[in-house]
Enzyme design. Sequence first.
Site, PDB file in Angstrom:
ATOM      1  N   TRP A 261      25.221  -0.859  -5.878  1.00 49.51           N
ATOM      2  CA  TRP A 261      24.464  -1.801  -5.054  1.00 49.51           C
ATOM      3  C   TRP A 261      25.366  -2.930  -4.554  1.00 49.51           C
ATOM      4  CZ3 TRP A 261      22.596   0.980  -9.039  1.00 49.51           C
ATOM      5  CH2 TRP A 261      21.390   1.671  -8.852  1.00 49.51           C
ATOM      6  N   CYS A 297      18.182   4.009  -5.274  1.00 52.56           N
ATOM      7  CA  CYS A 297      16.950   4.584  -5.817  1.00 52.56           C
ATOM      8  C   CYS A 297      16.427   5.779  -5.038  1.00 52.56           C
ATOM      9  CB  CYS A 297      15.878   3.510  -5.942  1.00 52.56           C
ATOM     10  SG  CYS A 297      15.338   2.762  -4.387  1.00 52.56           S
ATOM     11  N   HIS A 356      10.987   0.261  -4.370  1.00 55.62           N
ATOM     12  CA  HIS A 356      11.711   1.070  -5.347  1.00 55.62           C
ATOM     13  C   HIS A 356      11.123   2.476  -5.310  1.00 55.62           C
ATOM     14  CE1 HIS A 356      14.038   2.342  -8.680  1.00 55.62           C
ATOM     15  NE2 HIS A 356      13.019   2.415  -9.520  1.00 55.62           N
ATOM     16  N   ASP A 379      11.709   8.210 -13.636  1.00 50.66           N
ATOM     17  CA  ASP A 379      12.619   7.429 -12.803  1.00 50.66           C
ATOM     18  C   ASP A 379      14.049   7.688 -13.255  1.00 50.66           C
ATOM     19  OD1 ASP A 379      13.868   5.589 -11.187  1.00 50.66           O
ATOM     20  OD2 ASP A 379      12.540   3.915 -11.707  1.00 50.66           O
ATOM     21  N   ASN A 419       2.050  -3.435 -11.815  1.00 49.64           N
ATOM     22  CA  ASN A 419       0.860  -4.253 -12.045  1.00 49.64           C
ATOM     23  C   ASN A 419       1.100  -5.479 -12.917  1.00 49.64           C
ATOM     24  OD1 ASN A 419      -1.783  -4.792 -11.450  1.00 49.64           O
ATOM     25  ND2 ASN A 419      -2.643  -3.527 -13.083  1.00 49.64           N
ATOM     26  N   ASP A 421       1.775  -9.417 -13.683  1.00 50.38           N
ATOM     27  CA  ASP A 421       1.572 -10.707 -13.033  1.00 50.38           C
ATOM     28  C   ASP A 421       2.908 -11.428 -12.952  1.00 50.38           C
ATOM     29  OD1 ASP A 421      -1.093 -10.186 -12.845  1.00 50.38           O
ATOM     30  OD2 ASP A 421      -1.708 -11.566 -14.440  1.00 50.38           O
ATOM     31  N   GLU A 468      -7.057  -4.265  -6.951  1.00 53.61           N
ATOM     32  CA  GLU A 468      -6.466  -5.563  -7.282  1.00 53.61           C
ATOM     33  C   GLU A 468      -7.554  -6.606  -7.422  1.00 53.61           C
ATOM     34  OE1 GLU A 468      -3.435  -6.742  -8.692  1.00 53.61           O
ATOM     35  OE2 GLU A 468      -2.509  -5.755  -6.971  1.00 53.61           O
ATOM     36  N   GLU A 473      -9.016  -3.929 -13.399  1.00 54.08           N
ATOM     37  CA  GLU A 473      -7.583  -4.197 -13.244  1.00 54.08           C
ATOM     38  C   GLU A 473      -7.154  -5.333 -14.160  1.00 54.08           C
ATOM     39  OE1 GLU A 473      -4.133  -6.383 -11.484  1.00 54.08           O
ATOM     40  OE2 GLU A 473      -6.238  -7.028 -11.442  1.00 54.08           O
ATOM     41  N   TYR A 542      17.197  -5.884  -1.252  1.00 53.25           N
ATOM     42  CA  TYR A 542      15.905  -5.231  -1.450  1.00 53.25           C
ATOM     43  C   TYR A 542      15.578  -5.096  -2.935  1.00 53.25           C
ATOM     44  CZ  TYR A 542      17.572  -0.618  -3.034  1.00 53.25           C
ATOM     45  OH  TYR A 542      18.120   0.409  -3.758  1.00 53.25           O
TER      46      TYR A 542
END
Length: 597
Positions: A261, A297, A356, A379, A419, A421, A468, A473, A542
């Site tokens: 990167w 990625c 990503h 991943d 998800n 916060d 959301e 959620e 990014y």
Amino acid sequence: MKGQRRVPNVHIYSLSPRWLFCLINSPTPKHSVELNLRQRINRQEHHTDLYHGDELIIRRGQTFQMELELNRPFNADTDKLHLDIKTGSLPMVSKGTHVIIPLVEDLEDLRWEAKIVQENGNKVKLSVNSPCTAVVGLYGLSVTTSSLKGEDATTHNSSKNIVMLFNPWCEEDSVFLDDEEERKEYVLNDTGRIYYGTEKQIGARTWNFGQFHEGILEACLFILEKSDMPPSGQGDPVNVVRVVSSMINAQDDLGVLVGNWSGDYSDGVSPAAWSSSVEILRKYHSTNGTPVSYGQCWVFSGVTTTVLRCLGIPARSVTNFQSAHDTDVSLTTDVYFDVDMEPIDHLNSDSVWNFHVWNDCWMARPDLPPGNGGWQAVDSTPQETSQGTFRCGPASVNAIRSGQVYLKHDTPFVFAEVNSDKIYWQRNLDGTFSQIHSEKKAVGHCISTKAVGSDERADITHLYKHQEGSEEERIAVETASRYGSKPDVYSTPMAEDVSVEVKMEGEGPRMGADAQLSIVVKNMSSQPRRTTLHSQVAVMYYTGVLKNAIKKEQMPVELLPNEGRNFTNVLFYFTNVRHHVAKSLLILQSSGFYSHG
């Protein structure tokens, strides 16, 4: 002795498409066996006719055909015959890597066995069963003949191999996918689209997965072999996916791709220049496992899709916009400030990537509670280690959605990506930290993959998270956080009656044009509020790594009950920003938050 029946000792010659076994140790050869693996029919029935090569490529849990031609009719009363298949460097019957396939009267499912289904003179046609749990990989084949009189057996070794793959068409296979259109898309389709950019400016690049191209199956089998995973473990798709995740990156095991990167790709290929997995996998295989430079990625994901589809595991590339990178398993994305509201750089290791790309793969999960099969996130981009190795998954997407992050593998990390916060902390005079603001909709937007049967983009955000802001959620977020390194993050009530939202006109900033920002601050309480608005505009990779801060300011704001105020800010386009954007593919981002006054 005259009239005594001999058992042949044989040497194998290969005659495409038939394999000829003939005597060499008998002074007067009288016995010969010709083996026809009926390759074309088997490949069609097993959905492997698109692969290159002359091996017999079959899928487990499904019958395949074989034909023997003898110099005399087979007599079950006096003759014995069985097949042997072996895989790995040290085949063992106890490990399922050496399989002795007997002749039986009637075939039964879920086991290795062969049955004579047709005899025509000296020709014998066999149907051979394999179990749905068979080890996947490259097998050697031999035929052993003997007589019931106890004479020495003779083994006829084949010069060709059998390749066994996972079988999404077999209901008993744990990778079974019951929709034919989805099987065509996620197993047989050798091209696709991978999404990138921002949620406001979603771009798509066509990717050639090329899982059926010449040399790719061999490269995929080479990757499994190089991983040092015991061949006995190659029957479980969870094991195979986990190994593939680690082997696609070169971080700690000399896998396929080197991540870079830095912006400097002078001694390799720029990640943006790749559009196909084929050249990458061929180069890795032809150099006996020398990692290929370079990947980011979307390249890691494209190659992972190729390998999984090639091995028979349904797979797709998935892009998450505003993707969080949680570095301390807190299940939150944390931003730290000192008492003067200056960022504490050495603590701010969490980041939010503009996008990503990872993968979904399809399988049952008998190792997890019921309801967690189906799509699993995996991943291959090296971000954090899992059990000491740079890999991630497979993590049940259903478990991620419900916040059950205690279920393996690496579910907390993926949950945080989609998800978590974003929580802002300020250091107190005594060295402790207090929450000063939280953003509940900061990460996990427009999760995208190619639609089945078309080049349209399919939004699969609903598979990864409840709507959301919904009660479901919020329950998932708080459930997940209890298993993180900050389990009490939601236990202390926090005043949240002043909201801050940053907006951009249209689709957001573009090269060569000014960017107009709008910061909306609203008092949702029935009492007046005095706050301080802190804003910063920066050039950012990014991946969420900041390059340069362009503008930083703070402003006191007084709000009447239920009052909302809109602050506009124009970011002028100028040469220095243009240089950074052109050189490093940077995206302009902005953030706003408040502290209570």
